[in-house]
Design a protein around this motif. Structure first.
Motif, PDB file in Angstrom:
ATOM      1  N   LEU A 129       1.141  -0.833   0.156  1.00  0.00           N
ATOM      2  CA  LEU A 129       0.151  -0.043   0.028  1.00  0.00           C
ATOM      3  C   LEU A 129       0.742   1.242  -0.138  1.00  0.00           C
ATOM      4  O   LEU A 129       1.812   1.261   0.525  1.00  0.00           O
ATOM      5  N   PRO A 130       0.388   2.475  -0.751  1.00  0.00           N
ATOM      6  CA  PRO A 130       1.327   3.976  -0.917  1.00  0.00           C
ATOM      7  C   PRO A 130       0.505   4.610  -0.057  1.00  0.00           C
ATOM      8  O   PRO A 130      -1.098   4.706   0.373  1.00  0.00           O
ATOM      9  N   ILE A 131       0.803   5.165   0.958  1.00  0.00           N
ATOM     10  CA  ILE A 131       0.434   6.288   1.688  1.00  0.00           C
ATOM     11  C   ILE A 131       0.983   7.504   1.606  1.00  0.00           C
ATOM     12  O   ILE A 131       2.371   7.743   1.347  1.00  0.00           O
ATOM     13  N   ILE A 132       0.870   8.484   2.226  1.00  0.00           N
ATOM     14  CA  ILE A 132       1.336   9.974   2.947  1.00  0.00           C
ATOM     15  C   ILE A 132       1.462  10.182   4.202  1.00  0.00           C
ATOM     16  O   ILE A 132       0.583   9.831   5.075  1.00  0.00           O
ATOM     17  N   THR A 133       1.816  11.197   4.495  1.00  0.00           N
ATOM     18  CA  THR A 133       1.550  11.955   5.557  1.00  0.00           C
ATOM     19  C   THR A 133       1.097  13.301   5.439  1.00  0.00           C
ATOM     20  O   THR A 133       0.992  13.850   4.584  1.00  0.00           O
ATOM     21  N   VAL A 134       0.538  13.164   5.762  1.00  0.00           N
ATOM     22  CA  VAL A 134      -1.021  14.178   6.632  1.00  0.00           C
ATOM     23  C   VAL A 134      -0.806  15.283   7.510  1.00  0.00           C
ATOM     24  O   VAL A 134      -0.295  15.619   8.401  1.00  0.00           O
ATOM     25  N   PRO A 135      -1.303  16.529   6.990  1.00  0.00           N
ATOM     26  CA  PRO A 135      -1.033  17.643   7.793  1.00  0.00           C
ATOM     27  C   PRO A 135      -1.586  17.730   9.117  1.00  0.00           C
ATOM     28  O   PRO A 135      -0.779  18.165  10.081  1.00  0.00           O
ATOM     29  N   THR A 136      -2.408  17.048   9.531  1.00  0.00           N
ATOM     30  CA  THR A 136      -2.986  16.845  10.984  1.00  0.00           C
ATOM     31  C   THR A 136      -2.277  16.237  11.967  1.00  0.00           C
ATOM     32  O   THR A 136      -2.393  14.740  11.011  1.00  0.00           O
ATOM     33  N   ARG A 137      -2.205  16.543  12.639  1.00  0.00           N
ATOM     34  CA  ARG A 137      -1.041  16.028  13.865  1.00  0.00           C
ATOM     35  C   ARG A 137      -2.520  15.475  14.695  1.00  0.00           C
ATOM     36  O   ARG A 137      -3.476  15.717  15.105  1.00  0.00           O
ATOM     37  N   ARG A 138      -1.517  13.903  15.036  1.00  0.00           N
ATOM     38  CA  ARG A 138      -2.047  13.425  16.516  1.00  0.00           C
ATOM     39  C   ARG A 138      -2.451  13.680  17.791  1.00  0.00           C
ATOM     40  O   ARG A 138      -1.719  15.269  18.279  1.00  0.00           O
ATOM     41  N   CYS A 139      -3.364  14.217  18.249  1.00  0.00           N
ATOM     42  CA  CYS A 139      -3.789  14.757  20.245  1.00  0.00           C
ATOM     43  C   CYS A 139      -2.645  14.658  21.155  1.00  0.00           C
ATOM     44  O   CYS A 139      -2.161  13.799  20.847  1.00  0.00           O
ATOM     45  N   ASN A 140      -2.296  15.236  21.737  1.00  0.00           N
ATOM     46  CA  ASN A 140      -1.479  15.619  22.403  1.00  0.00           C
ATOM     47  C   ASN A 140      -2.165  14.726  23.496  1.00  0.00           C
ATOM     48  O   ASN A 140      -2.950  14.511  23.914  1.00  0.00           O
ATOM     49  N   PRO A 141      -1.283  14.004  23.758  1.00  0.00           N
ATOM     50  CA  PRO A 141      -1.877  12.778  25.065  1.00  0.00           C
ATOM     51  C   PRO A 141      -2.219  13.562  26.140  1.00  0.00           C
ATOM     52  O   PRO A 141      -2.746  12.717  27.087  1.00  0.00           O
ATOM     53  N   ALA A 142      -1.037  14.548  26.340  1.00  0.00           N
ATOM     54  CA  ALA A 142      -1.842  15.119  27.651  1.00  0.00           C
ATOM     55  C   ALA A 142      -3.128  15.775  27.736  1.00  0.00           C
ATOM     56  O   ALA A 142      -3.994  16.448  28.448  1.00  0.00           O
ATOM     57  N   ALA A 143      -3.222  15.845  26.886  1.00  0.00           N
ATOM     58  CA  ALA A 143      -5.123  16.568  26.148  1.00  0.00           C
ATOM     59  C   ALA A 143      -6.152  15.403  25.951  1.00  0.00           C
ATOM     60  O   ALA A 143      -7.238  15.743  26.864  1.00  0.00           O
ATOM     61  N   LEU A 144      -6.138  14.603  24.798  1.00  0.00           N
ATOM     62  CA  LEU A 144      -6.222  13.099  25.331  1.00  0.00           C
ATOM     63  C   LEU A 144      -5.689  11.881  24.879  1.00  0.00           C
ATOM     64  O   LEU A 144      -5.002  11.931  23.929  1.00  0.00           O
ATOM     65  N   PRO A 145      -5.642  11.632  26.129  1.00  0.00           N
ATOM     66  CA  PRO A 145      -4.359   9.761  25.867  1.00  0.00           C
ATOM     67  C   PRO A 145      -5.129   9.254  24.416  1.00  0.00           C
ATOM     68  O   PRO A 145      -5.970   9.157  24.826  1.00  0.00           O
ATOM     69  N   PRO A 146      -4.085   8.940  23.547  1.00  0.00           N
ATOM     70  CA  PRO A 146      -4.199   7.700  22.851  1.00  0.00           C
ATOM     71  C   PRO A 146      -4.549   6.651  23.186  1.00  0.00           C
ATOM     72  O   PRO A 146      -5.144   5.696  22.814  1.00  0.00           O
ATOM     73  N   THR A 147      -4.157   5.724  24.371  1.00  0.00           N
ATOM     74  CA  THR A 147      -4.413   5.147  24.717  1.00  0.00           C
ATOM     75  C   THR A 147      -6.112   5.176  24.686  1.00  0.00           C
ATOM     76  O   THR A 147      -6.258   3.567  25.794  1.00  0.00           O
ATOM     77  N   VAL A 148      -6.829   5.557  25.285  1.00  0.00           N
ATOM     78  CA  VAL A 148      -8.295   5.830  25.548  1.00  0.00           C
ATOM     79  C   VAL A 148      -9.154   5.955  23.826  1.00  0.00           C
ATOM     80  O   VAL A 148      -9.020   7.135  23.373  1.00  0.00           O
ATOM     81  N   LYS A 149      -9.812   4.328  24.022  1.00  0.00           N
ATOM     82  CA  LYS A 149     -10.378   4.235  22.951  1.00  0.00           C
ATOM     83  C   LYS A 149     -11.643   4.430  23.064  1.00  0.00           C
ATOM     84  O   LYS A 149     -12.726   4.155  22.991  1.00  0.00           O
ATOM     85  N   SER A 150     -11.611   6.097  22.589  1.00  0.00           N
ATOM     86  CA  SER A 150     -12.805   7.012  22.648  1.00  0.00           C
ATOM     87  C   SER A 150     -13.671   6.881  21.277  1.00  0.00           C
ATOM     88  O   SER A 150     -13.272   6.543  19.921  1.00  0.00           O
ATOM     89  N   LEU A 151     -15.085   7.360  21.428  1.00  0.00           N
ATOM     90  CA  LEU A 151     -15.711   7.295  20.031  1.00  0.00           C
ATOM     91  C   LEU A 151     -15.417   8.641  19.487  1.00  0.00           C
ATOM     92  O   LEU A 151     -16.606   8.704  18.630  1.00  0.00           O
ATOM     93  N   TYR A 168      -5.305   8.750  -1.000  1.00  0.00           N
ATOM     94  CA  TYR A 168      -4.370   7.527  -0.449  1.00  0.00           C
ATOM     95  C   TYR A 168      -5.574   7.022   0.281  1.00  0.00           C
ATOM     96  O   TYR A 168      -6.569   7.746   0.626  1.00  0.00           O
ATOM     97  N   GLN A 169      -5.608   5.445   0.695  1.00  0.00           N
ATOM     98  CA  GLN A 169      -6.208   4.299   1.379  1.00  0.00           C
ATOM     99  C   GLN A 169      -6.274   5.402   2.813  1.00  0.00           C
ATOM    100  O   GLN A 169      -7.227   5.321   3.818  1.00  0.00           O
ATOM    101  N   GLU A 170      -4.321   5.407   3.714  1.00  0.00           N
ATOM    102  CA  GLU A 170      -4.479   5.187   4.834  1.00  0.00           C
ATOM    103  C   GLU A 170      -3.103   6.679   4.816  1.00  0.00           C
ATOM    104  O   GLU A 170      -2.534   7.591   4.001  1.00  0.00           O
ATOM    105  N   ALA A 171      -2.949   6.866   6.137  1.00  0.00           N
ATOM    106  CA  ALA A 171      -1.810   8.477   6.263  1.00  0.00           C
ATOM    107  C   ALA A 171      -1.291   8.023   7.238  1.00  0.00           C
ATOM    108  O   ALA A 171      -2.062   7.779   8.531  1.00  0.00           O
ATOM    109  N   ILE A 172       0.355   8.709   7.414  1.00  0.00           N
ATOM    110  CA  ILE A 172       0.744   8.811   8.466  1.00  0.00           C
ATOM    111  C   ILE A 172       0.380   9.847   9.374  1.00  0.00           C
ATOM    112  O   ILE A 172      -0.010  10.746   8.529  1.00  0.00           O
ATOM    113  N   MET A 173       0.152  10.102  10.747  1.00  0.00           N
ATOM    114  CA  MET A 173      -0.123  11.645  11.488  1.00  0.00           C
ATOM    115  C   MET A 173       1.233  11.638  12.292  1.00  0.00           C
ATOM    116  O   MET A 173       1.407  10.739  13.046  1.00  0.00           O
TER     117      MET A 173
END
Length: 288
Positions: A129-151, A168-173
């Motif tokens: 699969l080819p993918i790209i990096t996108v501008p939208t950044r992942r939320c800071n863990p101090a704001a919303l921990p990525p370990t919480v699988k929230s709605l 593209y089908q998928e992207a790196i954040m």
């Protein structure tokens, strides 16, 4: 199709929740995506443990025991005659008032959907699969921990939209420090000089169940691994790259940001991981 909704199975068109449910109003709730292989619910205990951790993190008290939820998952699969498929387990905060306070939420809602899924076309598993990096950044863990699988997956959805608009089908954040966090729905693994490397949860990665399985497979195959801060440069010069996720399973990546990964074909080590994963899926779980 039958949907499990609050202790009973109902027809899909009768599976309804209130417009005042805080899961709808604010994305206030948690979920798990779980796979079913040949009548075996893969890593069900691990998924339910993570569900409990997510509930604790957002201070949501679940009125069901783990065994009751496990039984409900299996019952839903049996009711839909499924042997292979995808299970979406959702718990919302419940009905409340038009405000952020959870004090008026009466009781959590339990929803279980068992259906089929194909995240990526079959040819991407064979050819990569080819993918790209996108501008939208992942939320800071101090704001919303990525370990919480929230709605609330709007952060990931925005990144997905950016990727799809570019074909593209998928992207790196990336995280707010510029390090690789994860993809919009998958964990990231690189292989460089025989070592498996993946971002840690502190970098913004979900503690994925399939991610953990990949690390177990690395131990099984005798491949050294470590968690580390990963840059885009590390991705570009990797020998191999693959993604993991419940829906995605293990998918090889052959191009990132117009740079070929390795020789531009799925790597041999990645193929060993995929083979080992497929051996595990019918023996590590809960039978219906």
């Amino acid at each position: 199709m039958k949907i499990y909704l609050n202790d009973q199975l109902v027809d899909a068109d009768e599976a309804k929740v209130s417009v005042f449910d805080h899961g709808l109003l604010y994305g206030d709730g948690i979920f798990e995506g779980i796979r079913l292989y040949n009548g075996c619910v893969f890593k069900l205990e691990e998924h339910l443990e993570r569900l409990e951790y997510s509930a604790k993190a957002i201070m949501l008290t679940m009125p069901w025991t783990r065994q009751e939820i496990s039984d409900a998952v299996c019952e839903t699969c049996r009711a839909n005659g499924l042997k292979d498929g995808y299970i979406r387990l959702v718990i919302t905060r419940g009905v409340g008032s038009l405000g952020l306070s959870i004090k008026n939420c009466d009781k959590p809602q339990l929803i279980i959907i068992a259906d089929t899924i194909q995240l990526y076309p079959k040819e991407f598993y064979e050819n990569g699969l080819p993918i790209i990096t996108v501008p939208t950044r992942r939320c800071n863990p101090a704001a919303l921990p990525p370990t919480v699988k929230s709605l609330n997956y709007l952060n990931n959805i925005l990144a997905k939209i950016e990727a799809q608009h570019l074909g593209y089908q998928e992207a790196i954040m990336l995280n707010d420090q510029g390090y690789v966090a994860e993809c919009t729905g998958d964990n990231v693994f690189i292989i460089h000089k025989g070592v498996l490397i993946t971002p840690s949860a502190s970098a913004g990665a979900l503690k994925g169940i399939t991610r953990d399985t990949a690390l177990e497979i690395a131990d099984e195959l005798g491949i050294p691994w470590r968690e580390a801060n990963v840059t885009r440069y590390d991705i570009w010069v990797a020998d191999e790259l693959f993604l993991t996720g419940t829906a995605a399973e293990i998918v090889p990546i052959v191009e990132v940001d117009a740079r070929k990964i390795g020789d531009g074909k799925p790597g041999q080590i990645t193929a060993r991981f995929l083979e080992a994963f497929r051996r595990r899926v019918c023996v590590e779980g809960t039978m219906l």
